[in-house]
Design a protein around this motif. Structure first.
Motif, PDB file in Angstrom:
ATOM      1  N   CYS A 126      25.754  34.592  34.266  1.00  0.00           N
ATOM      2  CA  CYS A 126      26.221  35.590  35.232  1.00  0.00           C
ATOM      3  C   CYS A 126      25.221  35.853  36.356  1.00  0.00           C
ATOM      4  CB  CYS A 126      26.621  36.852  34.492  1.00  0.00           C
ATOM      5  SG  CYS A 126      27.971  36.538  33.318  1.00  0.00           S
ATOM      6  N   THR A 185      30.023  47.098  38.573  1.00  0.00           N
ATOM      7  CA  THR A 185      31.331  47.370  37.966  1.00  0.00           C
ATOM      8  C   THR A 185      32.437  47.179  39.005  1.00  0.00           C
ATOM      9  OG1 THR A 185      30.175  49.029  36.659  1.00  0.00           O
ATOM     10  CG2 THR A 185      32.572  49.047  36.544  1.00  0.00           C
ATOM     11  N   THR A 236      32.484  45.197  41.523  1.00  0.00           N
ATOM     12  CA  THR A 236      32.774  43.790  41.852  1.00  0.00           C
ATOM     13  C   THR A 236      33.814  43.212  40.897  1.00  0.00           C
ATOM     14  OG1 THR A 236      30.986  42.906  40.448  1.00  0.00           O
ATOM     15  CG2 THR A 236      30.455  43.331  42.762  1.00  0.00           C
ATOM     16  N   HIS A 237      33.802  43.701  39.663  1.00  0.00           N
ATOM     17  CA  HIS A 237      34.760  43.156  38.696  1.00  0.00           C
ATOM     18  C   HIS A 237      36.072  43.935  38.637  1.00  0.00           C
ATOM     19  CE1 HIS A 237      31.964  40.222  37.374  1.00  0.00           C
ATOM     20  NE2 HIS A 237      31.098  41.091  36.885  1.00  0.00           N
ATOM     21  N   GLU A 238      36.007  45.207  38.920  1.00  0.00           N
ATOM     22  CA  GLU A 238      37.196  46.032  38.671  1.00  0.00           C
ATOM     23  C   GLU A 238      37.956  46.447  39.927  1.00  0.00           C
ATOM     24  OE1 GLU A 238      36.275  49.358  36.174  1.00  0.00           O
ATOM     25  OE2 GLU A 238      35.680  48.104  34.485  1.00  0.00           O
ATOM     26  N   LYS A 250      32.583  38.801  41.830  1.00  0.00           N
ATOM     27  CA  LYS A 250      33.760  39.033  40.984  1.00  0.00           C
ATOM     28  C   LYS A 250      33.940  37.923  39.953  1.00  0.00           C
ATOM     29  CE  LYS A 250      38.726  39.678  41.377  1.00  0.00           C
ATOM     30  NZ  LYS A 250      39.846  39.742  42.301  1.00  0.00           N
ATOM     31  N   HIS A 258      31.438  35.550  39.406  1.00  0.00           N
ATOM     32  CA  HIS A 258      30.105  34.999  39.138  1.00  0.00           C
ATOM     33  C   HIS A 258      29.927  33.623  39.759  1.00  0.00           C
ATOM     34  CE1 HIS A 258      30.495  37.828  35.543  1.00  0.00           C
ATOM     35  NE2 HIS A 258      29.529  38.329  36.292  1.00  0.00           N
ATOM     36  N   PHE A 300      39.691  39.588  35.624  1.00  0.00           N
ATOM     37  CA  PHE A 300      39.810  41.042  35.661  1.00  0.00           C
ATOM     38  C   PHE A 300      41.129  41.515  36.269  1.00  0.00           C
ATOM     39  CE2 PHE A 300      35.278  40.656  35.103  1.00  0.00           C
ATOM     40  CZ  PHE A 300      34.970  41.735  34.291  1.00  0.00           C
ATOM     41  N   GLU A 327      42.147  45.409  37.424  1.00  0.00           N
ATOM     42  CA  GLU A 327      41.991  45.682  38.854  1.00  0.00           C
ATOM     43  C   GLU A 327      43.329  45.763  39.583  1.00  0.00           C
ATOM     44  OE1 GLU A 327      41.532  41.228  40.721  1.00  0.00           O
ATOM     45  OE2 GLU A 327      39.751  42.421  40.325  1.00  0.00           O
TER      46      GLU A 327
END
Lengths: 445, 580
Positions: free
Chosen positions: A103, A318, A320-322, A379, A381, B418, B422
């Protein structure tokens, strides 16, 4: 040749004019125009690094044009005032080969060591700043200096080996004390009185060196390496005492810095990080101007940046991923907010170096700062196209104001170029697919 | 006295002292003497021949500070010059066995040494009411303060050097230090300047800053090695007190007492009864619970205005106080730490817990029925394992697994999709709804099933550790499960954790590796099995676990890795042979 001044050439560079200046010529200007040190030596060239976390949103970060005069996309608008001082490198690759993708660790480790790490805790080789410091950092008080804007001593991008991390300065007050506390010798002080303590400390040190040798004799291989490292550290300390016994050369660029009064509050709120970054930068810049070090590292964020935005529940990583990609904007809006804050601090950093006059130019002119992130598109990696910058002209050896497309070549080319510019004479750098022996010729003067 | 009997893993019947009996013992020689041989004889054969590895550990920052404070007094102001250690097998302290010292760090050691040495010899300032340290710390006065004085220097360096190096200085070493101090004094025209220069040197010596285990042949067991008595004293002291040995401990090493059964037991009881045990116990739990995270912890003031820096500092303190009080002062069962309602309260914390307080720290017991039950529900655990502006069931579940049960949770895969969490149209009112979405993705579900079901039981506490019944106006469902045991709320989680078999074996493993100063291997399994069994037999009392570890043969007997081919006679020291 007389018609050319350093200022004129630099002005040409500022305007993006392609001016080629051979190095000996530049040195000649320096000397003939009083830009050299009082001793007649050329200005030292320094090497810095700067790190930010979680990459970029490509669509609004990567300029459409390459070369000079590129238009700054919205995510890097903050770089407008420093555009002429920097180069932007995109579309360079980092290759993990057979190693797992860890990551937020893999990317920056490759770009700073040339080698893909095989585990999160494993740090292969030494980081580029350490390599460069061995070449250019032996005559100053500190071989390298590292600082972080996160307030967290664990956020370091510099190490000698897996078990020897160069801990960054994380507190402005402590950093000030280390730099300008009782051991500091003002190069511009009217009088120089060598500290008799330094001589005494040297004699005491010989006893400690002997103890280290004795311990080392019976140690196993791994411990011997640790004690040898300790021995080298003591030798470096000896050099420091010698430096303290030598009258420092006057440096017009070196000025007193105000001691910070308060520690910034703890936390990674972007406003606090920016404030901490500003204070640490001001101290670092003056440490360089006062020739306390010639190799310097700054971390705006650690890997897996956790910078936060007041009132927004997701810290940078967080988010970037969600965070969903904005349907109209086409990118992650909050994530971009964080990246823009990082770019503002990068602009501050470069600007701070450029504000210090040194000879006929600026401190920045005599620096090469290598800036990079840990990832490209956080998002997923992605390691493809981790954005990188340089700032400064490395004593006139490189051009600036350019956007370079790496054409999917190894990103290690930039580190390799930097090392060559700093006098590290290696035929190649990196391992496996990250190996390179090709400098980035477009930026070389 | 009747001794309880314990069956070893191999089936050997063991006769052992009760932890309770010894915990209450006042360490009189006669009491211990009658029991100690029984301990040694009762051990299963494989433990009698068990050994550990001699190591070279870098002191930790706190060990350095504690040692300086013990030798020179609490008023010597110095900041730890040590770089952070890398967490290894769950503990920062274990990173010390492989930590190297880069040049920059050594420079920091030098600065700290200068700071300490200059204070030790300072003359104070009468006008400012600053006391003279030299008057109290240097046991003699030079004939002429502007000149060398070998006799006075020797007196100071002999005593101080012994404490710093953790063994008496050889005559040659002492003579060399005195000689250097004399030359420095003459050069500086200052006796105290000379002395402080030499003190600076000792404070950056690798023989001081590294804890070097030295071994010697074991006279009782030909062909085998044991730590020399000074190394054993250091191992005991850094383990139990988180500092270098004190004068009494060194005397016990000097006299050979540490290597008699009676003597070692007496010393161990003295150490366990000492107030300095508190520093040792707190350091271990601070490390094990990952409380180094507090050094940089902050909460989003916009979301949690009540949680300031002071709150977080107090939260860390609250837990450490609770632990020490529960495990040492009250000598209670370790497992009950996770269900106890007894704690301590400060005014700042009172605002978060919504309980009345008085100035300072005071003992406090949450009422029956309160959701505050055990360490998991203290602000420290809840706030550290959360985001700055929201809770995190995943982080809390992961911490519970890794820190308390020694069960590593795999790192998230790099290719996580995700898209579910999201989805802009999806509205997750509660954390449960959000993390449940993870479980729909097989890639995510693998790890989230390990962490979330117990983390969700803590959802009644927000990211600052404050109680809440709802999230976004939706009642919180705090049901969960842990390894097959379901529960309806945090009280159930606390009870399930308390009874989880890995809870106690994890502690034993962590404490044992911490005591030996390095990661364990399969060779340590018999010792761990024994410790687990004994821990259970004696009601999971920490004091008994500590006692069992430090009295075990493996704590003092070592297996020396093969030495380098070429040996130098000069490398043998006056107090043993240097080993890896």
């Amino acid at each position: 040749m007389k018609d050319y001044t350093r200022r004129r050439i630099l002005r040409g560079m500022l305007g993006g004019t392609a001016v080629t200046v051979a190095l000996p010529m530049l040195n000649c200007f320096l000397n003939s125009n009083g830009t050299a040190l009082a001793s007649g030596e050329a200005m030292p060239v320094r090497f810095g690094t700067w790190g930010w976390g979680l990459g970029m949103n490509k669509s609004i970060f990567v300029p459409k044009q390459t070369g000079a005069h590129y238009e700054l996309p919205e995510e890097i608008q903050a770089l407008k005032p420093i555009q002429q001082h920097i180069n932007l490198f995109t579309n360079f690759n980092t290759f993990k080969d057979g190693a797992p993708l860890m990551c937020h660790h893999t990317g920056w480790v490759i770009l700073r060591t040339g080698i893909a790490p095989t585990q999160a805790q494993v740090r292969p080789g030494e980081t580029i700043d350490v390599t460069v410091a061995k070449r250019i950092g032996n005559t100053t008080r500190f071989q390298t200096l590292s600082a972080t804007a996160t307030g967290d001593v664990r956020d370091s991008y510099s190490y000698e080996n897996a078990n020897s991390i160069n801990a960054p300065e994380f507190s402005p007050i402590r950093f000030y004390q280390r730099l300008f506390g009782p051991d500091y010798q003002d190069p511009n002080a009217p009088e120089f009185k060598p500290n008799p303590r330094a001589m005494v400390r040297k004699s005491v040190l010989s006893g400690v060196l002997d103890e280290t040798k004795e311990l080392s004799k019976m140690a196993g291989a791994e411990d011997k390496a640790r004690l040898d490292q300790y021995f080298t550290g003591l030798r470096d300390l000896e050099k420091q005492f010698d430096i303290q016994l030598t009258k420092p050369k006057p440096l017009a660029a070196c000025h007193a810095v105000k001691a910070p009064k308060d520690e910034p509050k703890a936390g990674l709120d972007a406003t606090l990080v920016a404030e901490r970054h500003r204070v640490m930068t001001d101290l670092m810049v003056m440490a360089v101007a006062c020739d306390q070090t010639r190799v310097f590292n700054m971390a705006y964020a650690g890997e897996t940046a956790a910078t936060s935005k007041p009132g927004y529940e997701k810290p940078h990583h967080t988010a970037t991923h969600e965070e969903p990609t904005h349907p109209e904007l086409g990118y992650q809006e909050q994530v971009s907010w964080f990246t823009r804050r990082a770019m503002e601090s990068w602009a501050y950093y470069v600007d701070a170096l450029s504000k210090v006059k040194e000879g006929d130019g600026t401190l920045l002119d005599n620096c090469l700062v290598y800036a990079l992130s840990d990832i490209s598109y956080a998002k997923i990696h992605s390691l493809d196209g981790i954005p990188m910058f340089t700032a400064g002209r490395a004593g006139g050896k490189i051009k600036t104001g350019l956007h370079i497309d790496g054409n999917n070549g190894p990103g290690t080319r930039l580190g390799y170029t930097a090392m060559k510019l700093m006098g590290v004479d290696v035929p190649s750098w990196g391992s496996q697919s990250n190996t390179t022996s090709k400098e980035i010729g477009e930026i070389l003067v | 006295m009747m001794l309880p009997r314990l069956r070893s893993p191999a089936g050997t019947v063991l006769a052992l002292m009760t932890g309770l009996a010894l915990a209450g013992c006042t360490a009189s020689d006669s009491t211990v003497a009658s029991k100690s041989p029984a301990v040694a004889q009762a051990l299963p054969t494989e433990l009698l021949t068990a050994s550990s590895t001699p190591r070279r550990r870098l002191m930790t920052g706190q060990q350095y500070l504690n040692t300086i404070a013990y030798i020179f007094g609490n008023d010597i102001a110095v900041i730890s010059p040590f770089a952070p250690l890398q967490r290894t097998e769950g503990l920062l302290a274990l990173g010390a066995f492989s930590a190297g010292v880069p040049s920059g760090e050594l420079q920091q050691f030098q600065r700290a040494a200068t700071t300490v040495a200059s204070q030790v010899v300072d003359d104070g300032n009468l006008e400012l009411s600053v006391p003279s340290h030299r008057d109290s710390l240097i046991p003699c006065k030079p004939v002429d303060a502007k000149k060398a004085d070998a006799a006075c220097a020797a007196k100071f360096l002999k005593a101080t050097g012994r404490l710093l190096y953790r063994h008496p200085l050889s005559e040659a070493k002492l003579a060399s230090l005195v000689d250097t101090a004399g030359k420095a004094a003459d050069q500086l025209g200052d006796f105290y300047g000379g002395l402080s220069s030499v003190l600076e040197g000792t404070l950056i010596s690798p023989d001081v800053l590294f804890v070097n285990d030295r071994s010697e042949p074991d006279p009782k067991r030909p062909g085998r090695q044991r730590l020399d008595a000074y190394s054993l004293a250091a191992r005991l002291s850094f383990f139990l007190w988180n500092a270098a040995p004190d004068d009494k401990l060194l005397k016990a090493a000097e006299s050979g007492e540490l290597y008699t059964d009676k003597g070692r037991a007496r010393v161990v009881e003295m150490m366990l009864a000492s107030p300095r045990l508190e520093a040792g116990v707190r350091a271990f739990f601070d490390d094990m619970l990952g409380f180094d995270a507090f050094n940089n912890l902050a909460k989003d003031a916009a979301v949690y205005p009540a949680e300031t820096g002071t709150t977080l500092t107090d939260a860390r303190e609250q837990t450490l106080r609770t632990i020490y009080d529960h495990l040492i002062t009250k000598n209670r069962d370790y497992r009950d730490l996770f269900t106890t309602r007894d704690t301590f309260m400060s005014p700042t914390l009172g605002a978060i817990y919504h309980v009345p307080t008085t100035p300072g720290w005071m003992p406090y017991t949450f009422p029956e029925g309160s959701p505050r039950v055990g360490l998991l529900t203290q602000v420290s655990f809840l706030a550290v394992h959360a985001h700055p502006g929201r809770s995190s069931a995943t982080r809390r579940g992961k911490a519970l697994r890794e820190l308390l049960l020694c069960q590593p949770v795999p790192l998230p895969p790099p290719n996580v999709d995700f898209s579910l969490v999201e989805d802009a149209k999806a509205v997750f009112k509660t954390a449960r709804e959000r993390v449940t979405a993870h479980l729909q993705n097989p890639v995510c579900a693998g790890c989230h099933r390990i962490t979330d079901p117990m983390g969700l039981a803590l959802e009644n506490f927000d990211g600052a550790g404050q109680f809440r019944a709802t999230e976004r106006d939706t009642p919180i469902d705090a049901t969960g499960s842990l390894d097959g045991t379901a529960f309806k709320d945090v009280v159930g989680l606390a009870e399930t954790l308390r009874n989880h078999p890995a809870l106690t074996s994890c502690l034993a493993k962590r404490v044992y590796s911490y005591g030996l100063g390095g990661p364990l291997s399969m060779a340590d399994k018999p010792e761990l099995d024994y410790l687990n069994e004994r821990f259970a037999q004696h009601g999971y009392k920490l004091t008994d676990l500590l006692r069992a570890i430090v009295l075990s043969p493996a704590f003092s007997d070592v297996t020396v890795p093969e030495a380098p081919a070429v040996k130098s006679a000069a490398a043998s020291t006056a107090h043993g042979t240097e080993v890896q």
